[in-house]
Design a protein around this motif. Structure first.
Motif, PDB file in Angstrom:
ATOM      1  N   ASP A 153       8.309  80.503  45.653  1.00 52.12           N
ATOM      2  CA  ASP A 153       8.664  81.574  46.575  1.00 52.12           C
ATOM      3  C   ASP A 153       9.706  82.522  45.995  1.00 52.12           C
ATOM      4  O   ASP A 153       9.832  83.655  46.460  1.00 52.12           O
ATOM      5  CB  ASP A 153       9.198  80.980  47.891  1.00 52.12           C
ATOM      6  CG  ASP A 153       8.081  80.363  48.716  1.00 52.12           C
ATOM      7  OD1 ASP A 153       6.916  80.765  48.511  1.00 52.12           O
ATOM      8  OD2 ASP A 153       8.367  79.483  49.534  1.00 52.12           O
ATOM      9  N   SER A 154      10.477  82.064  45.008  1.00 51.11           N
ATOM     10  CA  SER A 154      11.551  82.897  44.483  1.00 51.11           C
ATOM     11  C   SER A 154      11.447  83.164  42.986  1.00 51.11           C
ATOM     12  O   SER A 154      12.270  83.878  42.436  1.00 51.11           O
ATOM     13  CB  SER A 154      12.905  82.244  44.779  1.00 51.11           C
ATOM     14  OG  SER A 154      12.984  80.957  44.150  1.00 51.11           O
ATOM     15  N   ALA A 155      10.453  82.616  42.331  1.00 49.47           N
ATOM     16  CA  ALA A 155      10.362  82.722  40.879  1.00 49.47           C
ATOM     17  C   ALA A 155       9.964  84.126  40.451  1.00 49.47           C
ATOM     18  O   ALA A 155       9.334  84.870  41.203  1.00 49.47           O
ATOM     19  CB  ALA A 155       9.349  81.716  40.355  1.00 49.47           C
ATOM     20  N   THR A 156      10.382  84.474  39.230  1.00 47.77           N
ATOM     21  CA  THR A 156       9.957  85.746  38.647  1.00 47.77           C
ATOM     22  C   THR A 156       8.705  85.577  37.798  1.00 47.77           C
ATOM     23  O   THR A 156       8.105  86.568  37.379  1.00 47.77           O
ATOM     24  CB  THR A 156      11.078  86.332  37.780  1.00 47.77           C
ATOM     25  OG1 THR A 156      11.436  85.381  36.760  1.00 47.77           O
ATOM     26  CG2 THR A 156      12.307  86.639  38.637  1.00 47.77           C
ATOM     27  N   TRP A 234       1.819  84.459  35.686  1.00 49.52           N
ATOM     28  CA  TRP A 234       2.005  85.714  36.419  1.00 49.52           C
ATOM     29  C   TRP A 234       3.476  86.084  36.367  1.00 49.52           C
ATOM     30  O   TRP A 234       4.359  85.230  36.588  1.00 49.52           O
ATOM     31  CB  TRP A 234       1.562  85.547  37.872  1.00 49.52           C
ATOM     32  CG  TRP A 234       1.867  86.741  38.737  1.00 49.52           C
ATOM     33  CD1 TRP A 234       1.092  87.839  38.941  1.00 49.52           C
ATOM     34  CD2 TRP A 234       3.056  86.945  39.513  1.00 49.52           C
ATOM     35  NE1 TRP A 234       1.716  88.714  39.785  1.00 49.52           N
ATOM     36  CE2 TRP A 234       2.926  88.194  40.143  1.00 49.52           C
ATOM     37  CE3 TRP A 234       4.222  86.194  39.716  1.00 49.52           C
ATOM     38  CZ2 TRP A 234       3.902  88.714  40.990  1.00 49.52           C
ATOM     39  CZ3 TRP A 234       5.204  86.706  40.537  1.00 49.52           C
ATOM     40  CH2 TRP A 234       5.039  87.955  41.169  1.00 49.52           C
ATOM     41  N   HIS A 235       3.768  87.350  36.086  1.00 48.69           N
ATOM     42  CA  HIS A 235       5.143  87.837  36.035  1.00 48.69           C
ATOM     43  C   HIS A 235       5.384  88.813  37.176  1.00 48.69           C
ATOM     44  O   HIS A 235       4.560  89.693  37.437  1.00 48.69           O
ATOM     45  CB  HIS A 235       5.422  88.522  34.691  1.00 48.69           C
ATOM     46  CG  HIS A 235       5.314  87.590  33.518  1.00 48.69           C
ATOM     47  ND1 HIS A 235       6.290  86.669  33.197  1.00 48.69           N
ATOM     48  CD2 HIS A 235       4.323  87.427  32.600  1.00 48.69           C
ATOM     49  CE1 HIS A 235       5.924  85.987  32.133  1.00 48.69           C
ATOM     50  NE2 HIS A 235       4.732  86.423  31.750  1.00 48.69           N
ATOM     51  N   ALA A 236       6.526  88.660  37.854  1.00 51.83           N
ATOM     52  CA  ALA A 236       6.848  89.494  39.003  1.00 51.83           C
ATOM     53  C   ALA A 236       7.018  90.944  38.587  1.00 51.83           C
ATOM     54  O   ALA A 236       7.441  91.251  37.475  1.00 51.83           O
ATOM     55  CB  ALA A 236       8.128  88.982  39.664  1.00 51.83           C
ATOM     56  N   THR A 237       6.673  91.837  39.504  1.00 54.58           N
ATOM     57  CA  THR A 237       6.890  93.268  39.274  1.00 54.58           C
ATOM     58  C   THR A 237       8.354  93.601  39.524  1.00 54.58           C
ATOM     59  O   THR A 237       9.143  92.744  39.924  1.00 54.58           O
ATOM     60  CB  THR A 237       5.995  94.094  40.199  1.00 54.58           C
ATOM     61  OG1 THR A 237       6.275  93.726  41.557  1.00 54.58           O
ATOM     62  CG2 THR A 237       4.531  93.831  39.894  1.00 54.58           C
ATOM     63  N   SER A 238       8.706  94.834  39.345  1.00 51.13           N
ATOM     64  CA  SER A 238      10.086  95.263  39.538  1.00 51.13           C
ATOM     65  C   SER A 238      10.545  94.983  40.967  1.00 51.13           C
ATOM     66  O   SER A 238       9.810  95.240  41.927  1.00 51.13           O
ATOM     67  CB  SER A 238      10.203  96.758  39.249  1.00 51.13           C
ATOM     68  OG  SER A 238      11.477  97.232  39.649  1.00 51.13           O
ATOM     69  N   SER A 246       6.497  87.632  49.137  1.00 52.19           N
ATOM     70  CA  SER A 246       7.199  86.753  48.205  1.00 52.19           C
ATOM     71  C   SER A 246       6.498  86.805  46.852  1.00 52.19           C
ATOM     72  O   SER A 246       5.331  87.219  46.755  1.00 52.19           O
ATOM     73  CB  SER A 246       7.193  85.328  48.729  1.00 52.19           C
ATOM     74  OG  SER A 246       5.870  84.787  48.679  1.00 52.19           O
ATOM     75  N   PRO A 247       7.185  86.373  45.779  1.00 52.49           N
ATOM     76  CA  PRO A 247       6.531  86.332  44.468  1.00 52.49           C
ATOM     77  C   PRO A 247       5.225  85.527  44.477  1.00 52.49           C
ATOM     78  O   PRO A 247       4.244  85.926  43.848  1.00 52.49           O
ATOM     79  CB  PRO A 247       7.587  85.682  43.574  1.00 52.49           C
ATOM     80  CG  PRO A 247       8.885  86.086  44.192  1.00 52.49           C
ATOM     81  CD  PRO A 247       8.622  86.057  45.680  1.00 52.49           C
TER      82      PRO A 247
END
Length: 313
Positions: A153-156, A234-238, A246-247
């Motif tokens: 839920d909080s990972a980048t 998968w990498h989070a966007t800005s 959530s991520p």
């Protein structure tokens, strides 16, 4: 059906010449393209090999040119090779194959012969755990590590996975009910095709997909194969994009199988589920629309897929 159920590297013709192999392949692809006389000649001695697993193979020959030792004709012969499996394991599989042929006569079963023996061998290999595990790591994880983890839920960056199964058939309402329940529970996108053969496609967070793979394998199957098991990060966007998702929800929406999924209809929310299709053509078209790689679709379905949009063979 045997050829369609195998990937390109699992099936091979075993003729005495390239011309003979080409004749067999041409006849199988389009039997109506040759006359009855030509067909009788073309299939005389037809032989091939199917790799059940990297350790087990079935070889067959049809309508041999030479009769048996007593002069009687040989209509068909099947042999098994398993050089890396113990003699006890080989005996177990062969006993199941022989028992299956006896059941055809004892029970009056109409058999597809080689396809029937192939699925019997696959079932034995799977139940005896003779084939190498398709799952990485081999760690059993509880649902607490799969569902709604704080890390996801909080990972980048989040590990994602896609698993595509082939099965001998998918008809049982109980299995469809399981998939309809499990996909929302595990937050996985699912697309399945019912019938003969059956196909199961799942995509989502990697530990959730691993849990789904374990659950699928634990069900009762005539034969089941995990043909595709892809993983990526998968990498989070800005963080300044203003999204309220959530991520993990963003990662789920980035999945190929999420595209136009019928269960995900509520704006501002991510609703995973299982889509059920009945025809192979629908499945091919759906996976194409999802943007899956051409080779991945072909490997999963075990059939040649034309690169031209809207055409398959």
């Amino acid at each position: 059906m045997v050829i369609q159920s195998a990937s390109a590297d699992q099936w091979s013709w075993q003729g005495v010449s390239a011309g003979e192999e080409q004749a067999w392949s041409r006849f199988v692809q389009d039997p109506s393209s040759v006359s009855a006389e030509e067909a009788a000649s073309a299939i005389a001695g037809m032989a091939g090999k199917i790799q059940v697993t990297p350790d087990v193979a079935l070889s067959f020959a049809l309508l041999s040119r030479h009769g048996g030792l007593d002069g009687s004709p040989i209509e068909a012969g099947v042999d098994m090779s398993a050089p890396t499996i113990s003699s006890q394991g080989v005996a177990t599989i062969k006993e199941a194959l022989v028992g299956r042929t006896r059941a055809w006569d004892d029970d009056g079963v109409e058999s597809l012969f080689l396809f029937d023996l192939l699925t019997t061998a696959q079932e034995q290999v799977a139940s005896a755990d003779l084939a190498p595990s398709a799952e990485s790591g081999g760690r059993e994880q509880g649902l607490e590590s799969v569902l709604h983890t704080k890390e996801s839920d909080s990972a980048t960056s989040i590990q994602m996975a896609r698993a595509l199964f082939w099965s001998h058939h998918l008809k049982a309402p109980s299995k469809l009910k399981d998939f309809n329940n499990w996909c929302p529970e595990l937050r996985i996108w699912g697309i399945v095709r019912t019938g003969y053969p059956g196909y199961l496609c799942f995509e989502g967070e990697a530990t959730a997909v691993a849990q789904m793979v374990r659950r699928v394998k634990a069900l009762q199957w005539h034969a089941i194969q995990l043909r595709v098991n892809e993983t990526w990060t998968w990498h989070a966007t800005s963080p300044g994009d203003g999204t309220k998702l959530s991520p993990l929800e963003q990662a789920l929406l980035s999945c190929a199988l999420a595209r136009d999924h019928p269960d995900n209809t509520e704006a501002g929310k991510v609703r995973t589920g299982c889509q059920v299709l009945e025809s192979l053509g629908e499945l091919v078209q759906r996976l194409r629309e999802c943007g899956l790689p051409h080779d991945e679709i072909s490997d999963a379905l075990g059939i040649r897929i034309s690169t031209a949009q809207g055409s398959d063979s």
